[in-house]
Design a protein around this motif. Structure first.
Motif, mmCIF file in Angstrom:
data_model
loop_
_atom_site.group_PDB
_atom_site.id
_atom_site.type_symbol
_atom_site.label_atom_id
_atom_site.label_comp_id
_atom_site.label_asym_id
_atom_site.label_seq_id
_atom_site.Cartn_x
_atom_site.Cartn_y
_atom_site.Cartn_z
ATOM 1 N N ASP A 34 6.621 -1.800 -57.098
ATOM 2 C CA ASP A 34 7.335 -1.560 -58.350
ATOM 3 C C ASP A 34 7.452 -0.060 -58.612
ATOM 4 N N CYS A 35 8.635 0.476 -58.383
ATOM 5 C CA CYS A 35 8.924 1.893 -58.630
ATOM 6 C C CYS A 35 9.952 2.041 -59.743
ATOM 7 N N PRO A 40 1.397 6.068 -64.888
ATOM 8 C CA PRO A 40 0.269 6.341 -63.981
ATOM 9 C C PRO A 40 -0.296 5.047 -63.418
ATOM 10 N N ASN A 41 -0.746 5.094 -62.168
ATOM 11 C CA ASN A 41 -1.296 3.881 -61.573
ATOM 12 C C ASN A 41 -2.821 3.911 -61.522
ATOM 13 N N ARG A 42 -3.421 4.778 -62.312
ATOM 14 C CA ARG A 42 -4.876 4.785 -62.399
ATOM 15 C C ARG A 42 -5.284 4.874 -63.860
ATOM 16 N N LYS A 237 1.433 10.358 -69.689
ATOM 17 C CA LYS A 237 1.373 10.534 -68.242
ATOM 18 C C LYS A 237 0.203 11.424 -67.847
ATOM 19 N N ALA A 240 -3.099 9.534 -68.553
ATOM 20 C CA ALA A 240 -3.092 8.137 -68.101
ATOM 21 C C ALA A 240 -3.401 7.161 -69.242
ATOM 22 N N ARG A 299 2.405 12.638 -53.062
ATOM 23 C CA ARG A 299 3.268 11.450 -52.987
ATOM 24 C C ARG A 299 4.732 11.845 -52.840
ATOM 25 N N TYR A 321 7.817 13.001 -61.188
ATOM 26 C CA TYR A 321 7.573 11.580 -60.941
ATOM 27 C C TYR A 321 8.667 10.906 -60.132
ATOM 28 N N ASN A 369 3.495 5.882 -59.338
ATOM 29 C CA ASN A 369 2.588 4.747 -59.478
ATOM 30 C C ASN A 369 2.424 3.955 -58.188
ATOM 31 N N VAL A 370 2.762 4.573 -57.035
ATOM 32 C CA VAL A 370 2.536 3.907 -55.753
ATOM 33 C C VAL A 370 1.781 4.848 -54.816
ATOM 34 N N GLU A 371 0.826 4.301 -54.086
ATOM 35 C CA GLU A 371 0.030 5.096 -53.141
ATOM 36 C C GLU A 371 0.861 5.377 -51.881
#
Length: 393
Positions: A34-35, A40-42, A237, A240, A299, A321, A369-371
């Motif tokens: 999901d992009c 933030p993904n943490r 952002k 987080a 990233r 981002y 939000n993606v590794e």
């Protein structure tokens, strides 16, 4: 008798639409990537989470706070901006809002009304355009092109300003393109706005993802800033905490006085547990901010590397981002491309059409939000979706 309201004419929230496409994915290629949303993904740092929890238990925090924000947060934010930008910012010029979107909404209520015009460079941030539609304000597009790096041309901007124009809105680092506007360009546009009697509204939601917390611009030190600059910011952002909904606005004294009326009617005050915890965070979490910016930078590099061998896919701008990508599907509507990527390949991105006119060739990828392994997997799926492979399958 039926009647169409202004709200009925506003587009469906884009993130919700992307979620509907994603819900149709059957998992055949692996987990959903999901992009679509810049989030933030943490979680926030443990120390900040603890302070948020403790603040929520305080009886005084459960009460209404000052409309323009708790004094401690206004002072801490003003001091932080003063130090980072090298120009004094009085806490009285700061308003704390329920997220940056509310800051923009309140600013537009104060600056413009039905029949007025506000200039939005296209591609634009969709919530800005939606807000103007709700308020009956003309969202006047300033077309940008990939050849310029999606940077606005002051001469073209000047030509769009007329007696109905009340403000010019810029976002830097940009959503959706990621472009970072040079200081000299921003200074030229602020001077232009002052000369033409309009306000520059500068959304800096993603400024903390500039390398080494570089000074984004010199505008706060310029004489035009008091009457012709409104600067927006989001704590979401950086720290987080998007669900806690805290943003900020810096403007002139007259504008802030008007904002107090708008904020009082929209939400009265921003959520107070986060307001109580953030003064400490601004001072104590510099290392966290810098580490987050460095990770997002990595990233971004991973996106560049993953896209380099892809046939037909072209990154036209990238930063903070976002990557703004030209897709290889020719004249196919960007919404149809995005829907197919989500439903058939589990890659959720936003179509260029969500960001204004002339954007059908583009997709926005929110990569924060993606590794990195997920970024490589996204590139693999995009290769599967390419027209050349589809034709030979």
């Amino acid at each position: 008798m039926s009647r169409t309201t202004r709200l009925a004419r506003v587009s469906v929230p884009p993130i919700a639409q992307a979620g509907r496409w994603a819900a149709l994915y059957d998992g055949r290629h692996g987990p959903l990537a999901d992009c679509s949303q810049a989030v933030p993904n943490r979680p926030p740092p443990p120390e900040l989470a603890e302070r948020l929890a403790r603040a929520a238990l305080e009886p005084a925090i459960a009460r209404y706070g000052d409309i323009l924000g708790d004094p401690a947060l206004r002072a801490a934010y003003a001091a932080h901006v003063s130090a980072r930008y090298g120009a004094p910012v009085d806490p009285a010029r700061v308003a704390i809002t329920s997220g940056c979107n509310q800051a923009f909404f309140a600013a537009m209520l104060a600056l413009a009304g039905p029949g007025d015009a506000v200039i939005l460079p296209a591609p634009w941030y969709f919530n800005h355009q939606m807000t103007l539609d709700m308020l009956g304000v003309d969202a006047r597009a300033l077309p940008l092109d990939a050849a310029s790096g999606f940077l606005p041309d002051p001469a073209a901007l000047d030509a769009l300003i007329d007696e109905r124009t009340r403000a010019v809105v810029l976002v830097s680092p940009n959503n959706p393109t990621g472009a970072v506007y040079p200081d000299a360009l921003l200074a030229d546009i602020l001077a232009l706005c002052a000369r033409r009697g309009v306000v520059l509204v500068l959304d800096e939601t993603y400024r903390d993802f500039l390398a080494e917390e570089a000074r984004p611009h010199s505008l706060f030190g310029r004489r035009e800033a008091e009457d012709h600059l409104v600067a927006l910011y989001s704590f979401s952002k950086t720290y987080a905490i998007p669900g806690h909904r805290v943003g900020a606005l810096i403007g002139g004294a007259a504008l802030v006085a008007e904002l107090e009326k708008a904020i009082d009617c929209i939400q009265i005050c921003a959520p107070r547990p986060a307001q109580a915890a953030l003064p400490w965070a601004i001072e104590a979490l510099g290392d966290f901010r810098r580490a987050s910016a460095a990770e997002i930078g990595r990233r971004g590099e991973a996106i560049r590397d993953a896209f380099a061998p892809l046939s037909g896919w072209r990154i036209r701008q990238i930063g903070a981002y976002f990557a703004y990508v030209e897709h290889p599907f020719g004249d196919e509507p960007s919404a149809a491309v995005a829907a197919r990527l989500a439903e058939a390949f589990g890659v959720v991105v936003l179509p260029g059409s969500f960001f204004g006119p002339g954007q059908e060739r583009f997709l926005r990828i929110a990569f924060a939000n993606v590794e990195e392994p997920a970024i490589r997997e996204i590139a693999r799926r995009l290769a599967l979706a390419s027209p050349a492979l589809d034709a030979s399958a």
